[in-house]
Motif scaffolding. Structure first.
Motif, short mmCIF file in Angstrom:
data_model
loop_
_atom_site.label_atom_id
_atom_site.label_comp_id
_atom_site.label_asym_id
_atom_site.label_seq_id
_atom_site.Cartn_x
_atom_site.Cartn_y
_atom_site.Cartn_z
N ILE A 55 -67.61 9.03 33.48
CA ILE A 55 -68.70 8.45 34.61
C ILE A 55 -67.67 7.18 35.17
CG2 ILE A 55 -70.84 7.54 34.79
CD1 ILE A 55 -71.86 9.13 32.74
N ASN A 73 -74.78 14.11 31.59
CA ASN A 73 -73.51 14.12 31.44
C ASN A 73 -72.73 14.68 30.25
OD1 ASN A 73 -71.17 12.01 29.97
ND2 ASN A 73 -70.64 12.95 32.35
N MET A 119 -69.50 11.74 36.94
CA MET A 119 -70.45 11.08 37.89
C MET A 119 -69.60 9.95 38.59
SD MET A 119 -74.16 10.76 35.74
CE MET A 119 -74.80 12.53 35.20
#
Ligand SMILES: Nc1ncnc2c1ncn2[C@@H]1O[C@H](COP(=O)(O)OP(=O)(O)O)[C@@H](O)[C@H]1O
Ligand SMILES: [Mg+2]
Lengths: 291, 237
Positions: free
Chosen positions: B32, B183, B190
């Motif tokens: 992320i 996730n 992301m």
């Protein structure tokens, strides 16, 4: 009493045609936010194609699906070749293009098939039902328009392509972000509008006779239906089309000053009244939204 | 570590107005990243440039393929789901129709039905509202819907544009904890754009700080979070 029943049935039968035209107009309006003034001429041209095939001896049951398919392809082609290159051009450019299309299709039909009025046979034959109360053609008109409308409703409500078309019309940017090919959805809308118009043209031609200007008043009534129901609501447009058909016939019969000749101004009167008092139409919604 | 998204020299402009001046940033596979910056820094523009909503130049490698010349629809079909600024709700469609739209590029009806259940599992409130016109949902519910709709694509990369914007702190917490689970459990990478740096730095592994179209700072989220000078200078908290 019998006169009233007869006028109501006639109103519903022609109202179905207006409903189809109104729906065709609204489908395109929702996708590109412009009124397609050439919708009627496209329908007229389709009807000539049907007439030509009949003249060549093609059987009626084959003529109708062929005309629908050809018209669909024609609608898609017009969108791809003429409308799409316009993009986000201002309103006036669109109006000019629609008027251009109108004139070109109209004179092309006149050039190919000339301007003399031609009789157009009903697919449902002559004769009548219920002791002359309703002609076979009217029964057929009502049955066909109802079937078309129900199929379209099911298509938009229950199929993925129908959902994709609604999404693309409502929010093109979001539609692209979920992978919908918005350009093709708009083209599909044009194709479907053209196909619906073709059916409307074939159904109305036995009544108004076939000639290049046959759809002028029909489209005006279609616009009236669309405006009455609300340009943002396909259901509203269909309802509006039927209402206009009924009002037109009842007013023509029961209001002496109107009579047959003055029926057309009713459409204009309806359009203006709705736009003044309820611009969103009866069903049009300003979508409820929280910010 | 291999990168899922690798951007080098990204430029973008609106007409003659240049907004991005050559950005370099990346998202690890399964990672992320966050792109932080004040209002007007160019965060939204960056996401739009990534998925081809505006003209851009530079290299954008997604899983090794250069997507900088591709159309939005094709980028989406490769597995990039964009949760746009303003949420992009189809306000006239129902909640469930919005979710169905998210799966528009997929073909297996059985899988879509399963993912719909999964979306309702992540966001139970959406199930209660499934037949409601989406425009009538609250701001928080619409943000949940936007995320759920993006998940319906079975994305490999999600781009989220200020998901916390306009939401109450409790709802923001709930949403970020769902994003973390998505996730971890579904390996969705992301790229989260935020002004609200505090919350997102808890979630992200890598951070980039954007200022008027240039990346002025980058590092692990922990480095950025623990450096008071950076926080005071760029993130204002
Ligand atoms: N559609 C647009 N047309 C012209 N300029 C825009 C447009 N959208 C954003 N901008 C400009 O681009 C810059 C960056 O905007 P944006 O990417 O929206 O910033 P952020 O998302 O970080 O707040 C701003 O100066 C903004 O005014
Ligand atoms: Mg922004």
């Amino acid at each position: 009493m019998e006169l009233l029943a007869q006028q109501l049935i006639t109103g519903i039968a022609t109202g179905g045609i207006y409903a189809c035209m109104a729906l065709a107009v609204v489908m395109i309006y929702q996708a590109i936010h412009h009124l397609n003034f050439a919708q009627g001429e496209m329908a007229m041209f389709s009807t000539f194609i049907a007439w030509q095939m009949l003249a060549w001896g093609v059987p009626y049951w084959l003529v109708i699906p062929l005309t629908v398919v050809i018209s669909f392809a024609g609608g898609v082609a017009i969108e791809r070749l003429v409308i799409r290159p316009l993009g986000d051009a201002p309103v006036l450019s669109h109006i000019v293009v629609f008027i251009g299309l109108f004139a070109i299709i109209n004179s092309l039909a006149g050039f190919i098939w000339d301007f003399t009025i031609k009789p157009f046979p009903s697919p449902f034959g002559e004769g009548s039902q219920f002791g002359g109360l309703i002609s076979n053609h009217q029964v057929g008109m009502i049955a066909v328009t109802m079937t078309v409308l129900v199929i379209l409703f099911l298509f938009f409500q229950y199929t993925r392509v129908g959902l994709a078309m609604r999404a693309a019309a409502e929010n093109p940017a979001s539609a692209r972000l979920v992978g919908i090919r918005v350009g093709w959805m708009i083209a599909l809308g044009w194709g479907m509008a053209a196909a619906i118009g073709a059916i409307a043209g074939i159904l109305i031609a036995p009544i108004v006779f076939l000639e290049p200007n046959m759809m002028l008043s029909i489209l005006l009534y279609g616009f009236a239906g669309a405006v009455l129901g609300g340009l943002t609501s396909p259901t509203g447009a269909v309802f509006g089309g039927f209402m206009v058909g009924i009002i037109e016939n009842l007013a023509g019969t029961y209001i002496p000053v109107i009579g047959g000749e003055l029926k057309l101004p009713i459409a204009l009167f309806l359009i203006v009244t709705v736009l003044v008092f309820k611009p969103t139409g009866l069903f049009g919604r300003t979508v409820v939204q929280r910010v | 570590m291999s990168m899922l998204l690798e951007v080098t020299g990204l430029h973008a402009s609106y007409g003659d107005f240049r907004v991005l001046h050559g950005l370099d940033f990346s998202v690890e596979k399964g990672g992320i990243s966050t792109l932080l910056g004040a209002n007007g820094a160019g965060k939204t523009t960056t996401l739009r440039a990534l998925c081809g909503m505006i003209k851009r130049s530079g290299t954008i490698r997604f899983d090794g393929n250069d997507i900088s010349g591709k159309a939005t629809e094709d980028i989406v079909r490769m597995g990039v789901a964009h949760v746009p600024e303003g949420r992009g709700t189809f306000t006239g469609l129902t909640t469930e129709e919005n979710l169905q739209c998210g799966a528009m590029t997929r073909s297996s009806r059985a899988e879509i039905a399963r993912d719909l259940e999964q979306a309702y599992h992540w966001f139970p409130r959406l199930r209660e509202r499934r037949n409601q016109q989406a425009g009538t949902l609250s701001g928080g519910e619409q943000q949940m819907l936007a995320i759920a709709r993006a998940l319906m694509l079975r994305p490999r990369l999600m781009l989220l544009d200020e998901p916390s914007f306009g939401l109450a702190p409790l709802i923001v917490q709930e949403m970020f904890s769902i994003l973390r689970k998505v996730n971890e459990e579904e390996q969705v990478s992301m790229l989260i754009v935020e002004q609200n740096a505090g919350v997102v730095l808890e979630l992200a592994d890598t951070a980039f700080v954007l200022e008027t179209g240039d990346i002025v700072m980058s590092g692990t989220a922990a480095e950025i979070r623990d450096n008071e000078t950076i926080r005071a200078a760029y993130l204002g908290y």
